[in-house]
Design a protein around this motif. Structure first.
Motif, PDB file in Angstrom:
ATOM      1  N   ASP A   1       9.629   3.026   3.828  1.00 25.57           N
ATOM      2  CA  ASP A   1       8.914   4.498   3.520  1.00 25.57           C
ATOM      3  C   ASP A   1       9.793   4.975   2.247  1.00 25.57           C
ATOM      4  OD1 ASP A   1       7.018   4.045   5.364  1.00 25.57           O
ATOM      5  OD2 ASP A   1       8.017   5.331   6.936  1.00 25.57           O
TER       6      ASP A   1
ATOM      7  N   ARG B   1      -2.398   4.971   5.154  1.00 27.43           N
ATOM      8  CA  ARG B   1      -3.289   5.808   5.573  1.00 27.43           C
ATOM      9  C   ARG B   1      -2.842   7.209   5.620  1.00 27.43           C
ATOM     10  NH1 ARG B   1      -3.554   5.550  11.917  1.00 27.43           N
ATOM     11  NH2 ARG B   1      -1.268   6.452  11.351  1.00 27.43           N
ATOM     12  N   ASP B   2      -1.353   7.356   6.031  1.00 29.76           N
ATOM     13  CA  ASP B   2      -0.754   8.791   5.765  1.00 29.76           C
ATOM     14  C   ASP B   2      -0.563   9.356   4.510  1.00 29.76           C
ATOM     15  OD1 ASP B   2      -0.998   8.552   8.634  1.00 29.76           O
ATOM     16  OD2 ASP B   2       1.025   7.766   8.840  1.00 29.76           O
ATOM     17  N   TYR B   3      -0.663   8.368   3.536  1.00 29.43           N
ATOM     18  CA  TYR B   3      -0.390   8.781   1.974  1.00 29.43           C
ATOM     19  C   TYR B   3      -1.785   9.474   1.397  1.00 29.43           C
ATOM     20  CZ  TYR B   3       4.230   6.731   1.372  1.00 29.43           C
ATOM     21  OH  TYR B   3       5.528   6.472   1.807  1.00 29.43           O
TER      22      TYR B   3
END
Length: 468
Positions: free
Chosen positions: A406, A434-436
């Motif tokens: 990360d 996804r979280d980006y």
């Protein structure tokens, strides 16, 4: 519902039959383990429908019972989007493997979702046509998976990505309705272009069950060359030169770092095509509808490249087998990095003109973050898609290195965005990126994506937790 009752599983099983409802853990493994071993999913049952009608019936039951479904093609995805990470039911489309039609006059092929890329290419070749998408996993990846992830490949420079090849789709929606949009038309202005909602959506909006794909004439001549170049800027300049000389006949133009090539030679037993050492090499493929004259064009382009200091040395293939050997080095480039320990991988794109600046800045930033890390960029110069991989320092602990994934992403993605790029070029979003998305996507665009998801899949049963 992530833990469907035995009664619900029984209803699913009746649709596909006992032998196509896999509950044995050993027999489930091919559908649950990512081929690099990064993830392993779990599921109460793997369903293998054999028709569009069965897919429709399964989704009607899933919608009624709010049962989560993960659609899967050949299980070759690289971002975890095809796996059931939380116990969802896996719906494998591999049995939908019919080539419904090959139309050489209209230059189209109609394939079901489970047809492998190789079979589609072979069927096109049988009528002297080319299905122009090409991926190293062509023997196992499927048409449905390629479209669902909007896969790219080495021929995207000339022919485009998966989206470019699709003329029409057949899609089963979350409630079981079937969208029949299998047309062969290049011109159809009857409202919204609905097919593009599902291409690249990774099965979160609907399940692609068939597609009409465009074909192109097979080239009458192909020439392949391997060239040593002094720097990344030379690859961009040489691409421009080759494109000018061929009037668009450059079908592939791949860059590889020297250290990465050395790894393939070391671990795969490959032979380096050149003795000249250089920081980078490029693999060039030209094609033409004219049977003669292409080799001279390649020779002239490389000679001019040498005069301009863009090429240090080069060799042109003398046979099909030699060309395949060159391509095997490129195809094994990413895989062999794993033999040297942990590899933090990125599938990014930037405007072609910005490739040199991006790689230079990213290399410096990666080594600053983790001293001794080995950046090994490679990929598709022609469309700006760089697979920016960083292998661990020599002798480092693999597990400790991969814990910095990360941190490295944050560093690399910041530079990608600085140069107007994308953090996902051809592999999709899945769970890895996804979280980006909410951090980097235009807020209005991201809100529209969520609105589409709620509209087409209000119960959230299709590939939940992926993309959004």
């Amino acid at each position: 519902m992530l833990n469907p009752s035995p009664d619900i599983i029984s209803r699913f099983t009746k649709v596909v039959g006992e032998k196509n409802a896999i509950t044995d853990p050993d027999k489930q493994k091919p559908f649950l383990v990512e081929f690099r071993g990064l993830w392993e999913g779990h599921t109460p049952v793997v369903l293998r429908p054999g028709s569009v009608a069965e897919v429709s019936e399964l989704l009607k039951i899933a919608n009624e019972t709010s049962t989560a479904i993960v659609p899967q093609g050949g299980n070759t995805g690289l971002v975890g989007g095809q796996l059931s990470h939380n116990g969802e039911i896996v719906l494998s489309l591999q049995r939908l493997d019919k080539i419904r039609e090959v139309d050489a006059v209209s230059n189209t092929i109609t394939c079901e979702a489970g047809v492998t890329l190789m079979r589609a290419r072979e069927a096109a070749a049988a009528v002297d046509r080319l299905y122009p998408q090409l991926l190293p996993s062509e023997g196992s990846c499927t048409i449905g998976g390629n479209l669902s992830t909007n896969a790219g490949g080495t021929a995207a420079l000339t022919h485009g990505v998966a989206r470019s090849h699709a003329l029409g789709l057949e899609v089963v929606l979350a409630d079981g309705r079937v969208l029949n949009n299998l047309n062969k038309l290049k011109k159809d202005n009857t409202g919204y272009d609905l097919k593009n909602l599902f291409i690249g959506a990774e099965g979160t909006l609907g399940i692609i069950t068939a597609a009409v794909l465009r074909l192109v004439p097979r080239p009458k001549a192909v020439e392949t060359a391997w060239a040593a170049i002094p720097n990344v800027q030379a690859s961009v300049d040489l691409l421009g030169l080759c494109t000018e000389r061929t009037a668009g006949g450059v079908t592939s133009f791949e860059i590889m770092s020297r250290e990465g090539v050395d790894m393939v030679v070391r671990h795969a037993g490959a032979r380096d095509p050149l003795t000249t050492r250089s920081p980078y090499v490029v693999l060039i493929e030209m094609s033409s509808q004219r049977p003669e004259g292409l080799r001279e064009v390649m020779e002239q382009a490389l000679a001019e490249g040498m005069e301009r200091g863009l090429v240090l040395d080069a060799t042109i293939c003398e046979s099909v087998e030699q060309a395949k050997a060159f391509w095997r080095i490129r195809e094994q480039f990413g895989e062999m990095q794993g033999r040297e320990g942990g590899s933090i991988k990125h599938d990014v794109s930037v405007p072609v003109a910005n490739i040199p600046a991006f790689i230079e800045e990213a290399n410096a930033a990666a080594v600053k973050l983790i001293p001794g890390a080995r950046p090994l960029p490679f990929g598709h110069v022609g469309d700006g898609n760089i697979h920016y991989n960083i292998t661990q320092p020599i002798g480092a602990d693999k597990a400790e290195y991969l814990k910095r994934w990360d941190d490295m992403n944050d560093v690399v993605y910041k530079i990608v965005l600085k140069y107007g790029g994308s953090v996902s070029a051809e592999h999709g979003v899945g769970i890895v990126k996804r979280d980006y998305l909410p951090k980097i996507k235009d807020p209005v665009a991201y809100d529209l994506m969520k609105t589409l998801k709620r509209t087409l899949d209000p119960k959230g049963i299709l590939n939940p937790g992926k993309v959004l």
